[in-house]
Design an enzyme around this catalytic site. Structure first.
Site, PDB file in Angstrom:
ATOM      1  N   ALA A 130       0.791  -1.233   0.000  1.00  0.00           N
ATOM      2  CA  ALA A 130       0.000   0.000   0.000  1.00  0.00           C
ATOM      3  C   ALA A 130       0.827   1.289   0.000  1.00  0.00           C
ATOM      4  O   ALA A 130       0.264   2.371   0.168  1.00  0.00           O
ATOM      5  CB  ALA A 130      -1.017   0.034   1.140  1.00  0.00           C
ATOM      6  N   ALA A 131       2.130   1.188  -0.222  1.00  0.00           N
ATOM      7  CA  ALA A 131       2.943   2.412  -0.348  1.00  0.00           C
ATOM      8  C   ALA A 131       2.416   3.238  -1.526  1.00  0.00           C
ATOM      9  O   ALA A 131       2.224   4.455  -1.423  1.00  0.00           O
ATOM     10  CB  ALA A 131       4.410   2.066  -0.565  1.00  0.00           C
ATOM     11  N   GLY A 132       2.150   2.554  -2.634  1.00  0.00           N
ATOM     12  CA  GLY A 132       1.622   3.241  -3.816  1.00  0.00           C
ATOM     13  C   GLY A 132       0.249   3.851  -3.541  1.00  0.00           C
ATOM     14  O   GLY A 132      -0.047   4.960  -3.981  1.00  0.00           O
ATOM     15  N   ASP A 133      -0.585   3.141  -2.783  1.00  0.00           N
ATOM     16  CA  ASP A 133      -1.925   3.652  -2.470  1.00  0.00           C
ATOM     17  C   ASP A 133      -1.853   4.873  -1.568  1.00  0.00           C
ATOM     18  O   ASP A 133      -2.606   5.836  -1.735  1.00  0.00           O
ATOM     19  CB  ASP A 133      -2.764   2.559  -1.794  1.00  0.00           C
ATOM     20  CG  ASP A 133      -2.981   1.377  -2.716  1.00  0.00           C
ATOM     21  OD1 ASP A 133      -3.018   1.584  -3.949  1.00  0.00           O
ATOM     22  OD2 ASP A 133      -3.108   0.247  -2.215  1.00  0.00           O
TER      23      ASP A 133
HETATM   24  P1  ADP Z   1       4.127   0.472  -5.967  1.00  0.00           P
HETATM   25  O1  ADP Z   1       4.091  -0.154  -4.622  1.00  0.00           O
HETATM   26  O2  ADP Z   1       2.790   0.851  -6.473  1.00  0.00           O
HETATM   27  O3  ADP Z   1       4.974  -0.261  -6.966  1.00  0.00           O
HETATM   28  P2  ADP Z   1       6.339   2.222  -5.338  1.00  0.00           P
HETATM   29  O4  ADP Z   1       7.099   1.014  -4.946  1.00  0.00           O
HETATM   30  O5  ADP Z   1       6.903   3.096  -6.393  1.00  0.00           O
HETATM   31  O6  ADP Z   1       4.837   1.880  -5.751  1.00  0.00           O
HETATM   32  O7  ADP Z   1       6.092   3.077  -4.008  1.00  0.00           O
HETATM   33  C1  ADP Z   1       5.270   4.218  -3.988  1.00  0.00           C
HETATM   34  C2  ADP Z   1       5.943   5.330  -3.196  1.00  0.00           C
HETATM   35  O8  ADP Z   1       6.156   4.880  -1.851  1.00  0.00           O
HETATM   36  C3  ADP Z   1       7.318   5.739  -3.707  1.00  0.00           C
HETATM   37  O9  ADP Z   1       7.193   6.737  -4.704  1.00  0.00           O
HETATM   38  C4  ADP Z   1       7.981   6.253  -2.452  1.00  0.00           C
HETATM   39  O10 ADP Z   1       7.615   7.603  -2.227  1.00  0.00           O
HETATM   40  C5  ADP Z   1       7.379   5.386  -1.351  1.00  0.00           C
HETATM   41  N1  ADP Z   1       8.281   4.252  -1.061  1.00  0.00           N
HETATM   42  C6  ADP Z   1       8.170   2.983  -1.530  1.00  0.00           C
HETATM   43  N2  ADP Z   1       9.188   2.206  -1.066  1.00  0.00           N
HETATM   44  C7  ADP Z   1       9.944   3.003  -0.271  1.00  0.00           C
HETATM   45  C8  ADP Z   1      11.124   2.811   0.507  1.00  0.00           C
HETATM   46  N3  ADP Z   1      11.748   1.622   0.568  1.00  0.00           N
HETATM   47  N4  ADP Z   1      11.613   3.876   1.184  1.00  0.00           N
HETATM   48  C9  ADP Z   1      11.014   5.080   1.160  1.00  0.00           C
HETATM   49  N5  ADP Z   1       9.887   5.321   0.440  1.00  0.00           N
HETATM   50  C10 ADP Z   1       9.355   4.311  -0.268  1.00  0.00           C
HETATM   51 NA    NA Z   2       1.082   1.400  -7.187  1.00  0.00          NA
END
Ligand code: ADP
Ligand code: NA
Length: 333
Positions: free
Chosen positions: A279-282
């Protein structure tokens, strides 16, 4: 007095069944996971709705759950976050959406059983009520965990109602190019961006090959992401964001000077201790949407979203790990 406009999220609700594993099993293998099963409310649509509500947005969620305990728990989780659930319908036949999430070190592997999410839009009465809610909406937020036909129908309906469309084109699916053009704010990770651009046929296959990296952005990763975002912007999407995991995110939008080219912004992610990237992307989508709707500049909104989602990855669970506005403000200060 006019009713306050609300962010309308139409999308998936899933009960996440999470287990920690040392590695993924191979076909035919049984693997012992660590500890017990954890049940956490999730689903891209519901996660984004909760993220926005925690960050101060007025949010209505539209979706579909089964008539089962998971469905009830998913509704309660939304309500506890302050999200209006009057447009979440109960499906009498299908089970609630379920996601099987395997946490492997700092990453995850997910299998989704769509269940009731897969019939969202097939009930004409429900779809009409969702369309009527557009009249009161400040934005329509969509992802691709519900039938593509429903997403396409709602993009058209939102445009007819002059409601801006926010699309998180995840998981990657083929969206009609004429509908993609109608999207005001497109948020994708690097792989989803590449899939959309490849489908549009605008970059040759050789230029869009990118390294599968989770490391902070190497220069070529940024160059690649910017090229993809620019293509999507040129196609007609006003603002395009490519998220880059631990490397942060990149945003391309219209330049503010008349006649000037598009504006490209990059915000690196702060270094954090990763607990769970689910859910980082969400969280990012919710934070960016709320920030832009309240009038923050693209640069401010991008920073707000990068910091909010970095905070998310330090905590366990999809909805359970989403930060409050006060927590993000403290982290940014
Ligand atoms: P998804 O999970 O949809 O593939 P991402 O992996 O690009 O999306 O993560 C979405 C956002 O979450 C990133 O743009 C960043 O801001 C944050 N994020 C994800 N992983 C990390 C991490 N390991 N450290 C810091 N921020 C993170
Ligand atoms: Na995403």
């Amino acid at each position: 007095m006019e009713e306050q406009k609300r962010i309308l999220v139409v999308g998936s609700l899933n009960m996440d069944q999470v287990v920690q594993v040392p590695r993924l099993p191979v076909l035919g293998e049984t693997l012992l996971g660590a500890g017990s099963l954890k049940l956490v409310p999730g689903g891209k649509g519901a996660n984004q709705a909760v993220a926005m509500a925690r960050l101060g947005g007025a949010v209505t969620m539209a979706g579909r759950v089964g008539r089962d305990p998971f469905g009830q728990q998913l509704l309660v989780a939304l309500q506890a976050a302050g999200v209006s659930t009057e447009l979440v319908a109960i499906d009498e036949e299908e089970a609630s959406g379920t996601a099987f999430i395997f946490l492997v070190e700092q990453d995850n592997a997910i299998i989704v059983a769509a269940g009731a999410n897969g019939s969202l839009g097939r009930d004409a009465g429900h779809l009409t009520r969702i369309e009527e809610a557009l009249a009161q909406a400040s934005a329509l937020v969509l992802q691709l965990e519900i039938p593509l036909a429903t997403v396409e129908h709602l993009i058209t309906a939102a445009r007819a109602a002059a409601v801006p469309v926010v699309l998180n084109a995840a998981p990657a699916q083929h969206l009609r190019p004429d509908l993609l053009r109608q999207v005001e704010l497109l948020i994708v990770n690097e792989h989803e961006a590449q899939a959309l651009v490849t489908a549009l046929g605008m970059l040759s296959a050789s230029t869009v090959t990118s390294a599968e990296t989770r490391e902070p952005a190497a220069k070529d990763v940024l160059t690649q992401a910017r090229a993809l975002a620019l293509r999507l912007h040129e196609h007609g999407v006003a603002t395009v964001v490519v998220t880059l995991g631990a490397a942060g995110a990149l945003l391309v939008t219209r330049g503010d000077q008349p006649g000037a080219g598009p504006l490209s912004l990059y915000e690196p992610a702060p270094r954090v201790q990763v607990t769970d990237t689910t859910a980082a992307g969400d969280c990012f989508v919710g934070a960016l949407t709320v920030a832009l709707l309240e009038g923050q500049t693209p640069a401010q909104a991008l920073r707000f979203a990068v910091y909010a989602s970095a905070l998310k990855v330090t905590r366990f669970g999809a909805q359970s790990g989403l930060p409050s506005r006060a927590e993000v403000m403290a982290f940014l200060a």
